[in-house]
Write an enzyme that holds these catalytic residues in place. Structure first.
Site, PDB file in Angstrom:
ATOM      1  N   GLU A 154      51.422   2.256  -5.815  1.00  0.00           N
ATOM      2  CA  GLU A 154      50.546   3.316  -6.323  1.00  0.00           C
ATOM      3  C   GLU A 154      50.427   3.255  -7.843  1.00  0.00           C
ATOM      4  O   GLU A 154      49.371   3.544  -8.397  1.00  0.00           O
ATOM      5  CB  GLU A 154      51.048   4.690  -5.876  1.00  0.00           C
ATOM      6  CG  GLU A 154      51.201   4.842  -4.352  1.00  0.00           C
ATOM      7  CD  GLU A 154      49.970   4.451  -3.565  1.00  0.00           C
ATOM      8  OE1 GLU A 154      48.850   4.622  -4.084  1.00  0.00           O
ATOM      9  OE2 GLU A 154      50.108   3.966  -2.432  1.00  0.00           O
ATOM     10  N   ALA A 211      50.701   7.120   0.880  1.00  0.00           N
ATOM     11  CA  ALA A 211      50.504   7.643  -0.462  1.00  0.00           C
ATOM     12  C   ALA A 211      49.075   7.397  -0.915  1.00  0.00           C
ATOM     13  O   ALA A 211      48.359   6.605  -0.312  1.00  0.00           O
ATOM     14  CB  ALA A 211      51.467   6.971  -1.442  1.00  0.00           C
ATOM     15  N   MET A 212      48.677   8.115  -1.961  1.00  0.00           N
ATOM     16  CA  MET A 212      47.336   7.934  -2.532  1.00  0.00           C
ATOM     17  C   MET A 212      47.434   7.977  -4.042  1.00  0.00           C
ATOM     18  O   MET A 212      48.041   8.871  -4.617  1.00  0.00           O
ATOM     19  CB  MET A 212      46.399   9.021  -2.011  1.00  0.00           C
ATOM     20  CG  MET A 212      45.030   9.048  -2.677  1.00  0.00           C
ATOM     21  SD  MET A 212      44.049   7.548  -2.350  1.00  0.00           S
ATOM     22  CE  MET A 212      43.034   7.465  -3.820  1.00  0.00           C
TER      23      MET A 212
HETATM   24 ZN   LIG Z   1      46.577   1.027  -2.266  1.00  0.00          ZN
END
Ligand SMILES: [Zn+2]
Length: 1036
Positions: free
Chosen positions: A453, A417-418
């Site tokens: 995140e 993930a980003m």
């Molecule tokens: Zn991170």
């Protein structure tokens, strides 16, 4: 961003597998304007903060203006000279430069090696400013390089605001863009140097103060070695004035997973495409010309033009959408607050969404492919996101900064993930969850990636590290908060106090115990090296150090300090010293004086960690001797830094210590250990008392004792283990196995410790034991006497296996309601039993598989499916392998697909393993990110280790080309394939292989050589000792 989480899964027979995942964040779409005007925090360019920063910048630079002027003049002279010999091989290409619109400049292929170390630049933090003088000198030393050849952007310009207008052409995967950057000039110069990579630039124009006339562009060129684009003007830009730089360009929507890239999925038999960005750490420059370093915070106003059959998303909500008659639409997004380029984001897709709203009015949406949304696969993520935003707002006392947060689930992504601000992107396996077919472990993974995140929306997005050397600041925090945030959602799970130990602390101490490790703060030389800093040391050691800090400060003071830190630095950048200063001040407010910077510098700037030895057996007058030394697995390994031997490593260690006897343990005392060896007085130390160090394993170090004390501890565990806390029981197991593996402790001590497990009802010590047994098992699994070891472990597991039994099929129960501790304990014990060959366990697995095949109904309990599949594949005939293979193809649930694929690697049949390895590189069959797991899991299987190792060497060129740019994947592959090689022959093969190939992954390979050397050394020195003890022990 989130890398892969290592949460182990041991398949039976081929003992454990460690599942790895990576996480980046996703984002969502704001179609409605939203309450931005009311809800937003301070707007970037009007805040006091901004003004203060601006003043400091001006002041900071005033001192060096004379020097800079001189430097600039020299640079100009040199660059003129450089231009004159521009025909040289790597000189900048000349471009026509008449008129204010310059001609096209196409970037030549290939990239050279920039020189020198990166310049430091700090405009956000006070402490960073103090370092400015030193940096200035360094900067001057590099003055001989032309502005564009330096590893960091020159500092004479600063972007204030970007207007970015994009058109995405999904039918041929190209896009065109026009960027207008408002620039502030700090030092006069004829050159504008900014990042741009892999794009075609059509036109460039510079206008002074917007209204005033243009400044003529003499020429432009790319300098690919540093991924910059240079605009040469016919006169200097003047200090304190602002200019508008306009660049018109076009580029491909790439097929590789970085920059602005495309991917696809199948819906109702039809392939659909989407395009999304991944800019962290250095890929924004592939999507638009920009100042692509985290320190250059600016505001962004983005517009995206696309076919009306798609929708577009970005960090901010859509303000207006303008439809054209020809079926195109332009979405104009609201202006962002001050932010860095690496977490800017956009997407063009035809996903659908579900939505929720937090108490404070933040609109949260989850976007995914329409079938997943319809099934409700995103609902779990959506719900916990709402709770977590409320949690963080309360914990940090800083509201979420944007009007909306979109979570975007994409089929392909280079990381898990980003954390793009307001538009976090997740790979589907890390966010979609179908409760009817997901195990607790899968639910835990999804949860933690989301918690991670979301933490970044504050740590990283709101307050951003000054430079990538301190990436651990944001990643360490996000990783630590995975546990704190999950505890908020599931208070009974005790993640921060328990699971943190096995999943983070024990895990990273394995890596950081190598002489070839590196400090958590790493100098970064050049853009192509930046990916390298995103590794487990940054994430896990970062998190472990933060946890140690929180514990010795006290959690409430620590929390207050973080609130101050975020408030002071919001919308800006901060270096580690800014954090240390804020935390020291928080401590002072409660009357404690600790120089946090002095303590933490030793932990962040030195690699490795200490082992503390506590000697109490020759105690007179209650005096004990405490010494420290650097822990290394292989004392023969060459030190990475030959200028300092292991003896020069010293830490200030917050050692907590307690004294216990058969029924009672004293309260802990803290002793700061800062010398090689120290004497300390311990109160109430009696004849049969034992000492225990590092209470609850809050410290990032190992503890060793004299043998007498180890014996007393073993006796205590056997008689009444509950006197010692759960986390210390797990800690004793992990320390003992690793101290023995490195030769600090006789081999029998850890094996004696785990005898008490037959009475252990808590999950964590079992988990620590099975993780610690894993590398030992791999050292022995191809030896003649393996069955002695196997037999010993089976004996320790047998009674608990009988006691706990198998879970019922829990399809109808809510996972979240299930007792996590109990289910995880049962799972762990079943895994050990099946892995080491418990007959009942094998029969049970075979029965469950047969039932599935004959009834075509899968009644295998969710939480043990991976164990059952793997055991079935390894024990039963080829038909079972084919059956699982078929199921792998037919299932659409991502979690199920992954465990089916991993089960296929458990076979004893070398032909099947070879077939699987060859199929793994076919992207149509196995997703790129999963192929690595196939190869690694085959290497964990003793029947497949040499096959995977051979396959890896033969296909290295292909693999390196495929994963080379995502360095994390590459190093995961290298270590996964080599870490269990342990013979002299394999070590030779490894060294020869490294000699014969050229370049790439050098760091991973030096770590691999050290690991294999340590394995070979252990075999030579300790294997026989271990078997002798086992033989004796089994005959008694
Ligand atoms: Zn991170």
């Amino acid at each position: 961003m989130a890398l892969e989480e290592k949460r182990e899964k041991r398949p039976p027979v081929t003992p454990m597998m460690i599942e790895e995942e990576a996480a980046l964040r996703n984002g969502s779409r704001g179609l409605t304007p939203g309450p931005w005007a009311e809800a937003a925090g301070p707007r970037p360019r009007t805040t006091e903060r901004h003004i203060a920063v601006h003043k400091r910048l001006v002041l900071g630079f005033a001192v060096s203006i004379l020097a800079l002027l001189a430097v600039t003049m020299i640079a100009v002279l040199l660059s003129v000279r450089f231009e004159e010999c521009g025909a040289a091989a790597d000189g900048p290409p000349r471009a026509s430069g008449n008129g204010s619109l310059s001609g096209a400049a196409r970037q030549p292929p290939g990239a050279g090696q920039p020189h020198g170390r990166p310049e430091e630049e700090a405009r956000g933090g006070e402490a960073a400013e103090e370092e400015e003088e030193e940096e200035e000198e360094e900067w001057q030393r590099r003055q001989e390089l032309p502005l564009w050849a330096r590893p960091r952007l020159p500092r004479h310009l600063r972007p204030l605001h970007y207007n970015l207008m994009l058109s995405a052409f999904m039918e041929n995967f190209t896009f065109s863009g026009e960027v207008n950057v408002q620039l502030e000039v700090r030092n006069a110069s004829r050159y504008i140097v900014l990042h741009a990579h892999r794009m075609h630039i059509e036109a460039v124009r510079v206008a002074e103060d917007k209204l005033a006339g243009g400044v003529r562009v003499a020429r432009t060129f790319f300098y690919p070695q540093t991924q910059v684009f240079v605009v040469v003007l016919n006169r200097s830009l003047e200090v304190q004035r602002s200019y508008n730089l306009k660049i018109i360009y076009n580029a491909l929507i790439e097929n590789e997973l970085l920059g602005f890239f495309r991917s696809s999925y199948v819906l109702h038999g039809e392939r659909r495409f989407l395009a999304v960005t991944q800019f962290s750490p250095t890929h924004a420059r592939k999507a638009f010309p920009c100042f692509d370093e985290p320190i250059y915070k600016a505001t962004f106003k983005i517009s995206i033009r696309h076919q009306a059959t798609y929708l577009s998303l970005s960090n901010m909500p859509v303000e207006t959408s303008v439809f054209e008659e020809d079926g195109w639409v332009t979405d104009h997004f609201s202006q962002t607050p001050l932010m860095s380029t690496y977490y800017l984001a956009w997407a063009v897709c035809n996903f659908t969404y579900r939505e929720t709203v937090t108490k404070s009015g933040v609109v949260v949406r989850l976007y995914a492919r329409p079938d997943a949304i319809r099934r409700g696969s995103g609902d779990y993520a959506l719900n916990i996101t709402r709770s977590l935003i409320e949690f963080y707002e309360d914990y940090f006392k800083v509201p979420y900064s944007l009007p909306k947060l979109d979570l975007l689930a994409v089929p392909k992504h280079p990381y898990a993930a980003m954390e793009n601000w307001g538009l976090s992107v997740f790979v589907e396996q890390r966010i979609l969850l179908d409760p009817s077919i997901s195990s607790i472990l899968y639910l835990l993974d999804v949860t933690m990636v989301i918690v991670h995140e979301l933490c970044h929306q504050w740590f990283g997005d709101l307050v951003t590290p000054v430079w990538w050397e301190d990436v651990w600041l944001k990643e360490g925090f996000a990783h630590y908060f995975e546990f704190v945030g999950t505890d908020y959602l599931y208070p009974g799970w005790n993640m921060e106090k328990q699971r943190f130990l096995t999943d983070v602390l024990h895990e990273v101490m394995l890596l950081d115990g190598l002489a070839s490790s590196h400090p958590v703060s790493q100098e970064v030389q050049q853009a192509t090296d930046i990916d390298r800093v995103f590794d487990w040391i940054a994430y896990k050691k970062g998190a472990a150090l933060i946890r140690m800090l929180a514990n010795f400060m006290g959690h409430s003071v620590f929390q207050m300090g973080l609130q101050d830190y975020l408030t002071i630095h919001k919308y800006g950048n901060a270096a580690r010293n800014d954090l240390w200063n804020t935390l020291s001040k928080a401590l002072k407010r409660v009357g404690k004086s600790v120089n946090i910077q002095e303590v933490m510098d030793q932990w962040t700037l030195q690699m490795g960690y200490p082992v503390i030895t506590i000697l109490g057996n020759e105690t007179t007058d209650n005096i004990i001797v405490i010494s420290q030394e650097r822990f290394v697995y292989d004392s023969d390994a060459k030190p990475k830094d030959p200028s300092r031997g292991d003896n020069s490593y010293l830490w200030q260690i917050p050692l907590t210590i307690a004294v216990g006897n058969t029924s009672h343990i004293s309260s802990e005392a803290i002793i700061w250990v800062s010398n090689k060896s120290e004497h300390h007085r311990i109160p109430a130390f009696e004849e049969a008392s034992w000492l225990l160090g590092n209470i609850n394993q809050t410290g990032y170090f190992r503890v060793n004792y004299d043998i007498r004390n180890w014996r007393l501890l073993i006796n205590q565990l056997t008689r009444n283990h509950e006197v010692i806390s759960v986390s210390n029981r797990a800690g004793l197991i992990d320390d003992a196995f690793n101290l023995a593996r490195a030769g600090y402790l006789p081999q029998n001590i850890p094996l004696e410790i785990i005898r008490y497990l037959s009475e252990e009802k808590d999950f964590l010590p079992w988990h620590a034991a099975s993780r610690a047994l894993y590398p030992l098992d791999k050292l022995l699994d191809r030896t003649e006497n393996y069955n002695i070891f196997n037999e010993y472990i089976l004996r320790q597991v047998a009674s608990m296996y009988l006691k706990l039994g198998w879970p019922m099929n829990n399809l109808n129960k809510s996972l979240v309601q299930a007792s996590y501790q109990h289910e995880e304990l049962r799972r762990e014990v079943i895994m050990l039993a099946c892995s080491f060959g418990n007959k009942h366990c094998h029969q049970q697995a075979a029965t469950l598989i047969s039932d599935w095949i004959s009834s075509n109904r899968n009644r295998i309990p969710l939480n043990v499916r991976d164990i059952v599949y793997c055991t079935g594949v390894s024990l039963m005939d080829e038909d079972v392998w084919e059956f699982i293979w078929m199921k792998f193809h037919s299932t659409t649930a991502v979690s199920e697909k992954k465990i089916l694929l991993e089960a296929l690697t458990c076979s004893d049949d070398r032909n099947l393993l070879n077939r699987l390895l060859n199929l793994s590189l076919n992207s149509e069959v196995v997703l790129d990110q999963d192929a690595i797991d196939v190869i690694i899991h085959v290497a964990r299987n003793p029947h497949g280790r040499d096959l995977a190792w051979k396959f890896f060497r033969e296909k290295w060129k292909i693999l390196n080309a495929r994963y080379g740019e995502a360095l994390f994947m590459n190093s995961k592959l290298v270590s996964g394939v080599t870490e269990f090689l342990n013979t002299e022959g394999e070590l030779r093969e490894l060294k020869n292989f490294i000699k014969s190939y050229e370049g790439g992954a050098a760091v991973s390979f030096s770590r691999a050589v050290e690991t294999v050397e340590a394995n070979v050394r252990w075999q030579r020195l300790y294997k026989e000792e271990l078997f002798q003890w086992l033989r004796k022990s089994l005959t008694h």
